[in-house]
Write an enzyme that holds these catalytic residues in place. Structure first.
Site, short mmCIF file in Angstrom:
data_model
loop_
_atom_site.label_atom_id
_atom_site.label_comp_id
_atom_site.label_asym_id
_atom_site.label_seq_id
_atom_site.Cartn_x
_atom_site.Cartn_y
_atom_site.Cartn_z
CG HIS A 54 -23.67 -2.95 5.86
ND1 HIS A 54 -23.41 -3.86 4.82
CD2 HIS A 54 -23.69 -2.04 5.61
CE1 HIS A 54 -24.22 -3.09 3.62
NE2 HIS A 54 -24.95 -2.60 4.28
CD GLU A 56 -24.38 -8.35 8.33
OE1 GLU A 56 -23.56 -7.31 8.36
OE2 GLU A 56 -24.44 -8.70 7.03
#
Ligand SMILES: Nc1nc(=O)c(N)c(NC[C@H](O)[C@H](O)[C@H](O)COP(=O)(O)O)[nH]1
Ligand SMILES: [Zn+2]
Length: 163
Positions: A54, A56
């Site tokens: 992902h 992040e």
């Protein structure tokens, strides 16, 4: 000087366009910023790094690499004045079973004090993203940065079959 939150969210949105479209996730972009200096410490976009990653998560993986510590130990080496900018709210559950980004942010709660979000997660893969509440309960300020929602969602869902 004052932080231009919209410019930083636009920077995160620009990153999403590098993410390879996929029907089982969203194309998201993220930045970790030291708000005491407005320095961007790390950037990331979905699938940038290997392992169904992902946006992040990629930021944190890069910081872990740079500081030569495991991701879960980052709070020992990072400044305590950090903000995460992410075009979509951190995930609270992942259909893949990988560790959700809310958990990754929570273990850095002594460093990441603010999370700026472009849009909420659409109810496509996970029906009720509980991220914002968990973050707020940990004392992390969650702030919506408006104005880019349409483009964020268009790019995020590009890999999805059109309804
Ligand atoms: N905030 C956020 N950043 C991302 O980079 C990304 N791809 C998602 N997407 C959330 C969505 O709920 C998950 O992508 C699906 O639940 C599938 O899970 P995997 O991605 O395969 O682990 N959300
Ligand atoms: Zn996530």
């Amino acid at each position: 000087g004052a932080t231009d939150h919209k410019a930083l969210m636009q920077q995160a949105l620009d990153l999403t366009k590098q993410s390879p479209p996929k029907p089982t996730n969203f194309r998201v972009g993220a930045l970790v910023v030291d708000y005491s200096s407005n320095e961007v410490l790390a950037t990331g976009y979905t699938l940038e790094l290997p392992g169904n990653t992902h946006a992040e998560q990629c930021c944190f993986m890069k910081l872990a690499e740079k500081h030569r510590v495991p991701e879960e130990s980052l709070s020992e080496v990072l400044p305590s004045t950090l903000a995460l900018y992410t075009t979509m709210e951190p995930c609270s559950f992942r259909l893949s079973g990988n560790l959700p980004c809310v958990q990754r942010v929570l273990r850095l709660a002594s460093c990441i004090k603010k999370v700026y979000v472009g849009v909420q997660e659409p109810n496509k893969f996970v029906s009720d993203n509980t991220g914002e509440k968990s973050l707020a309960d940990a004392g992390i300020e969650v702030i919506h940065v408006g104005g880019l929602e349409k483009e964020i969602l268009e790019v995020a869902t590009e890999g999805h079959e059109k309804a």
